[in-house]
Design a protein around this motif. Sequence first.
Motif, PDB file in Angstrom:
ATOM      1  N   GLU A 291       0.831  -1.211   0.000  1.00  0.00           N
ATOM      2  CA  GLU A 291       0.000   0.000   0.000  1.00  0.00           C
ATOM      3  C   GLU A 291       0.862   1.256   0.000  1.00  0.00           C
ATOM      4  N   GLY A 295       1.136   3.968  -3.057  1.00  0.00           N
ATOM      5  CA  GLY A 295       0.960   5.411  -2.866  1.00  0.00           C
ATOM      6  C   GLY A 295       2.138   6.192  -3.410  1.00  0.00           C
ATOM      7  N   ILE A 363      -4.437  12.287  -5.382  1.00  0.00           N
ATOM      8  CA  ILE A 363      -4.123  10.861  -5.191  1.00  0.00           C
ATOM      9  C   ILE A 363      -5.397  10.031  -5.144  1.00  0.00           C
ATOM     10  N   SER A 367      -6.820   5.988  -6.374  1.00  0.00           N
ATOM     11  CA  SER A 367      -7.043   4.911  -5.405  1.00  0.00           C
ATOM     12  C   SER A 367      -7.946   5.403  -4.282  1.00  0.00           C
ATOM     13  N   VAL A 372      -3.004   4.181   0.963  1.00  0.00           N
ATOM     14  CA  VAL A 372      -2.405   4.584  -0.311  1.00  0.00           C
ATOM     15  C   VAL A 372      -2.511   6.100  -0.467  1.00  0.00           C
ATOM     16  N   ILE A 373      -3.702   6.632  -0.178  1.00  0.00           N
ATOM     17  CA  ILE A 373      -3.935   8.079  -0.287  1.00  0.00           C
ATOM     18  C   ILE A 373      -3.050   8.847   0.695  1.00  0.00           C
ATOM     19  N   ASN A 375      -0.092   8.043   2.124  1.00  0.00           N
ATOM     20  CA  ASN A 375       1.328   8.068   1.769  1.00  0.00           C
ATOM     21  C   ASN A 375       1.577   8.774   0.444  1.00  0.00           C
ATOM     22  N   GLY A 376       0.668   8.609  -0.523  1.00  0.00           N
ATOM     23  CA  GLY A 376       0.812   9.280  -1.808  1.00  0.00           C
ATOM     24  C   GLY A 376       0.742  10.789  -1.680  1.00  0.00           C
TER      25      GLY A 376
END
Length: 468
Positions: A291, A295, A363, A367, A372-373, A375-376
């Motif tokens: 994940e 991201g 982001i 996703s 994911v959101i 860290n991205g």
Amino acid sequence: MSKSIISIKQFFSLFRLAISGRAQDFTTGSIRKAVFLLSVPMILEMLMESVFAVVDIFFVSKVSVNAVATIGLTESVVTLIYAIAIGLSMAATAIVARRIGEKDVSGASQAAVQVIFLGVAVAVIISIIGIMFPKEILQLMGGAPDLIEEGYGYTQILLGGNVTIMLLFLINAIFRGAGDASIAMWTLILSNGLNIILDPILIFGFGPIPELGVKGAAIATTIGRGAAVIFQLFILCYGWSKIKIQLKDIVLRIGVMLNLIKVSLGGIGQFLIGTSSWVFLMRIMSEFGSEVLAGYTIAIRVMMFTLMPAWGMSNAAATLVGQNLGANQPERAERSVWKTGKYCAYFMGIVSIGYLVFATEIISWFSLEPNVIKNGSLCLRIMAAGYVFYAYGMVVINSFNGSGDTLTPTIINFICFWLFQLPFAYIMALTFDFGPTGVFLAIVIAEILISVIAIIWFKKGRWKLIKV
């Protein structure tokens, strides 16, 4: 009011001229106009190149987190191909631009042929490795067993068909060196159009075409790039650009080849240093799970979408440096670099504000996974803090390359990436438990350091004395 109307009319007039592909002499006249005429098609070309990445991620993110992570791991290996392709393309742009500045079109055509020979030879070697060992490559990069089984087909096809990546880079570099930036732009528009159409069809299936998942993205991308390469070769052979390859040119010329290799070695080394450090950073990121890796991958793809226009402007500076040095006008070459750097900084500054404010929303387009959101968007915000520095750094570094001085950027990359970035990222992320944030900080600080050192070195002016 009338002045603003005139300026708007002039803008659109110049814009049409820039994308028309009409021959221009960039060694005389207004530098601002020259920067604009070269930058517009180069920016559009680089945007088209980055669209590949964003489109693939957009569709593949609907398949699985593992599929996105597979693209991230594979792309970190593909960057090594980019390193060779970009290193050779630096030499191609520098030598072709210098010959065009010297009014030696025949010499430029001969250099173009040797570039293509070299690119094909390297691509064949990489293809064999990619086709035979895709699972081992993903395993080496830290991919989990389920990720490898789901995604190795993507790696196999993308690396196996890397000749399309190699030649697309190299032939476009030839066009840019000749000042035919609009032709490079149109080839990328063609390849992207095919990729956008084929991606959903091959990934999700359509009619008799089965659902291929992440492997379908690799097939679509390879077909799109392959069609563009055929288009490029057609233009070179039929002489729709300043350079026309004739039958007499298609021979091995040892002198031209050795000169090309000499100039390209610095460029290849320069980008191998940068991209190998990127591979190690991706390896560190894989320690934090799929994940976090997904991201990071999405954020980097989004960033590339806006870094590519800046790269386009830096390519314009490289062409102007090469052609003006060929015409014995080093002071005009230097003025071109500072003007281009200023325009690039304006653009990157605006983009950085957008990323700082809307990172989470951007982001989330790719996703819906909360981790994911998280860290991205964190990656995007930290990276954006250094965007104005990136602008000047990219333009100045590429100006060294345009002059044929590929050694100076290689030294700068070695200092900033290997001696600073990698140790700093490892210590911050794993020793001091900063996690992914430690990696993000290492990247942005290293890029700022590159910009500062490059500007200091550029002002010394030794690049003006390089002969190619």
